[in-house]
Design an enzyme around this catalytic site. Structure first.
Site, short mmCIF file in Angstrom:
data_model
loop_
_atom_site.label_atom_id
_atom_site.label_comp_id
_atom_site.label_asym_id
_atom_site.label_seq_id
_atom_site.Cartn_x
_atom_site.Cartn_y
_atom_site.Cartn_z
CB ALA A 1 -0.90 -0.01 1.23
CE1 TYR B 1 8.92 -2.20 1.73
CE2 TYR B 1 6.94 -0.89 2.00
CZ TYR B 1 7.56 -2.11 1.95
OH TYR B 1 6.81 -3.26 2.14
P1 NAD Z 1 9.94 -9.63 6.67
O1 NAD Z 1 10.99 -8.57 6.79
O2 NAD Z 1 9.52 -10.37 7.89
O3 NAD Z 1 10.36 -10.70 5.56
C1 NAD Z 1 11.19 -10.39 4.47
C2 NAD Z 1 12.28 -11.43 4.44
O4 NAD Z 1 13.14 -11.16 3.32
C3 NAD Z 1 13.17 -11.42 5.69
O5 NAD Z 1 13.14 -12.68 6.34
C4 NAD Z 1 14.55 -11.10 5.15
O6 NAD Z 1 15.62 -11.77 5.81
C5 NAD Z 1 14.43 -11.55 3.70
N1 NAD Z 1 15.46 -10.93 2.88
C6 NAD Z 1 15.81 -9.63 2.87
N2 NAD Z 1 16.84 -9.43 2.03
C7 NAD Z 1 17.14 -10.66 1.52
C8 NAD Z 1 18.13 -11.09 0.61
N3 NAD Z 1 19.02 -10.26 0.08
N4 NAD Z 1 18.17 -12.42 0.29
C9 NAD Z 1 17.28 -13.29 0.85
N5 NAD Z 1 16.31 -12.92 1.72
C10 NAD Z 1 16.25 -11.61 2.04
O7 NAD Z 1 8.68 -8.93 5.99
P2 NAD Z 1 7.17 -9.44 5.83
O8 NAD Z 1 6.33 -8.61 6.70
O9 NAD Z 1 7.12 -10.92 5.92
O10 NAD Z 1 6.89 -8.98 4.33
C11 NAD Z 1 6.99 -9.88 3.22
C12 NAD Z 1 6.79 -9.09 1.94
O11 NAD Z 1 5.52 -8.43 1.95
C13 NAD Z 1 7.84 -8.00 1.71
O12 NAD Z 1 8.15 -7.93 0.34
C14 NAD Z 1 7.12 -6.74 2.13
O13 NAD Z 1 7.65 -5.60 1.51
C15 NAD Z 1 5.70 -7.04 1.70
N6 NAD Z 1 4.72 -6.28 2.48
C16 NAD Z 1 4.55 -6.53 3.81
C17 NAD Z 1 3.64 -5.79 4.53
C18 NAD Z 1 3.42 -6.06 6.00
O14 NAD Z 1 2.60 -5.36 6.60
N7 NAD Z 1 4.08 -7.01 6.64
C19 NAD Z 1 2.91 -4.77 3.92
C20 NAD Z 1 3.11 -4.51 2.56
C21 NAD Z 1 4.01 -5.29 1.85
#
Ligand code: NAD
Length: 324
Positions: A119, A149
């Site tokens: 979002a 971001y």
């Molecule tokens: P999170 O940070 O818990 O998970 C992301 C994972 O990506 C982490 O475990 C991290 O170690 C891994 N990562 C980062 N860089 C990396 C790399 N170079 N190589 C391998 N792994 C790598 O976040 P989340 O809340 O689980 O979000 C998951 C996805 O959903 C993300 O793309 C995030 O942008 C998107 N998102 C999440 C939300 C939310 O509210 N949680 C909202 C909008 C979008």
């Protein structure tokens, strides 16, 4: 048996997605920089690897996958995303991951790819009024996200759509709105508002005080993890590419969010408003498109989700205080 690769399987949403797909009898390979923090992964195979490296992306696809879920990103809550201190890393790391993964999916002929956008791509100018934020999918342009971001997510959405257009790749794109639940980051600076307030309230003594960034009148909606995964599942099974919002339409102020959690605990606390990174003034999910395309939208109440999340965070706080 279907085979899925989950990128970011050590993270909050990724680790829950592994569990959900295991229940559906998928064979799963997870990849991440780290294992899940709060429970053992249920993936059949888990590779620790850095997806900024194109060789790792090719390596993790050394067998045929029916589905790839790309959730890996350099991300966090407002304290990570809105201070400006992490902008270069956020843009560079996440863009590299998406460029590499998509290229590997193309070379390896992956059948279907899911991409998690956010979002945060929506223009700031449509989110100044806390009572009436606009987030219909088509309102993304003219683009003006309020963070780097958000800009990276928008670039990557376009990248996935370009591969879909030029190379006929089968992609699905969702814009997640503030996903929360147990086993998410709850301390350390990358936690989001629901987890941060659950922690602060769990740590506070009844009658005490908690701090909140800003006046607390900014609005948001929050979606419980199970509903998020239901939306992803339905999107993957549909013929709709997206992007589509996956979020809740139950909008609250941040003051109300804290009050709901206090109500759950029975604690009466004073809120001290302090300066801090905030993001847009108002945001809510607009679920008209998801209803039209998938005939479904999330309906789990915020209170139910917070109840479960609070209980889990309370446990974490207790365990930590015993360790200390
Ligand atoms: P999170 O940070 O818990 O998970 C992301 C994972 O990506 C982490 O475990 C991290 O170690 C891994 N990562 C980062 N860089 C990396 C790399 N170079 N190589 C391998 N792994 C790598 O976040 P989340 O809340 O689980 O979000 C998951 C996805 O959903 C993300 O793309 C995030 O942008 C998107 N998102 C999440 C939300 C939310 O509210 N949680 C909202 C909008 C979008």
């Amino acid at each position: 048996m279907k085979k899925a690769l989950i990128c970011g399987a050590g993270g909050f949403i990724g680790s829950h997605l592994v569990k959900r797909l295991r229940e559906k009898d998928y064979w799963i390979r997870g990849v991440d920089l780290k294992y899940p923090e709060f429970s053992k992964t249920e993936a059949d195979d888990f590779i620790i690897g850095d997806l900024r490296d194109p060789r790792i992306c090719i390596h993790v696809m050394d067998q045929a996958f029916d589905e790839v879920y790309q959730l890996a990103a350099d991300m966090g809550g407002a304290g990570y995303v809105f201070t400006g201190h992490n902008d270069a890393d956020i843009m560079h790391n996440s863009a590299l991951i998406n460029l590499n993964i998509l290229d590997a999916c193309y070379k390896k002929n992956v059948n279907k790819i899911f991409y998690s956008s956010s979002a945060c791509i929506y223009p700031k100018y449509n989110q100044d009024d806390p009572d009436n934020p606009k987030t219909s999918e088509k309102s993304a342009y003219p683009a003006y996200p309020d963070s780097e971001y958000g800009w990276e997510k928008l670039f990557s959405e376009r990248l996935y759509l370009s591969f879909h257009r030029n190379y006929h790749m089968n992609v699905r794109i969702a814009r997640f709105h503030n996903i929360f639940g147990p086993e998410g980051t709850w301390e350390g600076g990358r936690e989001k508002a629901p987890a941060a307030f659950c922690r602060k309230i769990a740590e506070a003594q009844d009658g005490g005080e908690i701090e909140m960034w800003g006046d607390g009148e900014q609005t948001r909606s929050f979606l419980y993890i199970d509903e998020c995964l239901e939306g992803v599942d339905r999107l993957m099974k549909s013929e709709f590419t997206g992007p589509v919002n996956i979020g809740s339409e139950e909008m609250v102020t941040i003051n109300q969010l804290a009050e709901i959690i206090m109500h759950i605990t029975g604690k009466k606390l004073t809120i001290k408003h302090i300066k801090g990174p905030l993001g847009v003034r108002g945001r809510n999910s607009d679920n008209r498109l998801i209803k039209e395309k998938l005939g479904w939208a999330p309906k789990y109440s915020l209170k139910e989700g917070l109840n479960k999340t609070y209980l889990w965070i309370q446990e974490q706080v207790k365990e930590k205080s015993h360790e200390a």
